[in-house]
Design an enzyme around this catalytic site. Structure first.
Site, PDB file in Angstrom:
ATOM      1  CG  HIS A   1       1.729   7.831  -2.033  1.00 33.12           C
ATOM      2  ND1 HIS A   1       0.971   7.757  -3.182  1.00 33.12           N
ATOM      3  CD2 HIS A   1       1.297   6.802  -1.241  1.00 33.12           C
ATOM      4  CE1 HIS A   1       0.121   6.740  -3.095  1.00 33.12           C
ATOM      5  NE2 HIS A   1       0.301   6.143  -1.931  1.00 33.12           N
TER       6      HIS A   1
ATOM      7  CG  ASP B   1      -1.579  -1.399  -3.885  1.00 32.82           C
ATOM      8  OD1 ASP B   1      -2.190  -0.367  -4.227  1.00 32.82           O
ATOM      9  OD2 ASP B   1      -0.507  -1.380  -3.271  1.00 32.82           O
TER      10      ASP B   1
ATOM     11  CD  GLU C   1      -4.463   5.316  -3.128  1.00 35.81           C
ATOM     12  OE1 GLU C   1      -3.465   5.871  -3.650  1.00 35.81           O
ATOM     13  OE2 GLU C   1      -4.417   4.164  -2.639  1.00 35.81           O
TER      14      GLU C   1
ATOM     15  CG  HIS D   1      -3.484   7.009   0.576  1.00 35.00           C
ATOM     16  ND1 HIS D   1      -4.135   5.889   1.030  1.00 35.00           N
ATOM     17  CD2 HIS D   1      -2.446   6.550  -0.176  1.00 35.00           C
ATOM     18  CE1 HIS D   1      -3.503   4.810   0.606  1.00 35.00           C
ATOM     19  NE2 HIS D   1      -2.480   5.188  -0.152  1.00 35.00           N
TER      20      HIS D   1
ATOM     21  NE  ARG E   1       4.109   1.278  -5.370  1.00 36.36           N
ATOM     22  CZ  ARG E   1       2.909   1.269  -4.785  1.00 36.36           C
ATOM     23  NH1 ARG E   1       1.855   1.774  -5.404  1.00 36.36           N
ATOM     24  NH2 ARG E   1       2.757   0.755  -3.572  1.00 36.36           N
TER      25      ARG E   1
END
Length: 346
Positions: free
Chosen positions: A104, A245, A309, A175, A79
């Site tokens: 992304h 996350d 990631e 991803h 982000r």
């Protein structure tokens, strides 16, 4: 297995599929659309073959899901707060794709492009992509390559390289989602080790505000292996985003010879070791996978896949103070990011 398709991509051309094989009969499938990892089939000791990656039933279904399954992400993974940053004293506005923020790389990121196949052989494929000046709001023309290799010690090696003709933040990643059980099971029963001393708390939009926090005495301490479920949703930082996350600042500090993470399937028959030259890893426990198209008639549910990631910390263009290399790539320099996912049969 991925079904062959006669459907055409958005540019009117067919999807190109590539298959890599190694000496141990590991089979990895990719496609040129999004330079996407589609499948990794791992033979186990009992003679069965286990699919380790989440994926769709056909190539065109990848354009119908919003989870970025297996795709190459760019120009900037994760982000950028409020879709803007300051670069060399000037404000740069980029295209928003998650409310007011960019996620992304924008609404038409690298995952939604056809990458050219520059070369391929039975164990390697090289994709290339040109991103023009102003693409999604980013300055300068960027030339990118994505090289996928399947080694004989069962590593999927992913190397991203990029050059620019104007200064620009660059943060490329893949991803890919894993479920080492080989089925649509709950990955919170996987065991995870993540060799990181700090993580980055975020708000409900995934935007960091507080700076890095020590993992010690928190649910984010995976320095010793534990199940994802053990401390799941046990604190406010997780509850804001339905689970994990979050980005973790790695102990390896860019040394791609060091293991940065290990994952074990629930039955412990399959382990995955992760190596990366990136400073951080975003661990995503698949909190919003509900309804994502799968290889079966049953869509994925939340927590049926996890992503690790490799990247710079999220919103790094707005946080030069963070203890990591500069995310801004300048003319004459080359961005290089190597990540390897090694499958170990037990």
């Amino acid at each position: 297995m991925l079904n062959p398709s006669s459907a055409l991509a958005a540019d009117g051309q067919p999807y190109q599929l590539i298959t890599l094989r190694n000496a141990h009969n590991v089979v990895v499938t990719l496609m040129d659309w999004g330079a996407t990892l589609l499948s990794a089939r791992i033979p186990l000791q009992d003679g069965s073959v286990r699919e380790a990656l989440l994926g769709c039933a056909s190539p065109e279904q990848y354009t119908e899901q919003a989870a970025f399954l297996g795709a190459s992400i760019g120009r900037y993974a994760n982000r950028i707060a409020n879709s803007r940053f300051t670069l060399d004293g000037k404000t740069v506005n980029v295209a928003p794709s998650q409310g007011e923020h960019q996620l992304h790389g924008g609404p038409n990121g690298f995952d939604k492009r056809r990458w050219a196949i520059a070369s391929q052989n039975p164990t390697e494929v090289v994709f290339t992509l040109t991103s023009e000046d102003g693409d999604q709001g980013f300055p300068g023309t960027l030339q990118a390559t994505a090289t996928y290799r399947l080694t004989d010690d069962n590593r999927i090696s992913i190397e991203y390289r990029a050059t620019v003709d104007k200064a620009c933040p660059v943060n490329l990643t893949n991803h890919v989602y894993f479920n080492l059980d080989g089925a649509q099971t709950d990955v919170r029963h996987h065991t995870l080790q993540l060799l990181a001393d700090a993580y980055l708390p975020v708000d409900s939009s995934g935007i960091p505000h507080e700076g890095l926090k020590d993992v010690a005495n928190t649910s984010f301490d995976f320095r010793e292996p534990k199940t994802v479920a053990q401390d799941f949703l046990s604190d406010a930082d997780q509850q804001k985003v339905k689970g994990y996350d979050h980005a973790f600042l790695l102990q390896a500090q860019g040394d791609a010879t060091q293991v940065v993470a290990n994952v074990w399937s629930q039955d412990k028959k399959l382990q995955m070791a992760v190596y990366t030259s990136a400073p951080a890893i975003q661990f995503y426990s698949g909190n919003y996978l509900d309804g994502t198209l799968s290889r079966t008639n049953q869509p994925y549910a939340a927590w049926q896949g996890l992503a690790l990631e490799s990247e710079f910390l999220p919103d790094s263009p707005n946080h030069p103070e963070w203890p990591q290399p500069d995310c801004v790539l300048r003319p004459g320099e080359e961005y290089v990011s190597l990540t390897e996912y090694q499958f170990i049969v037990r």
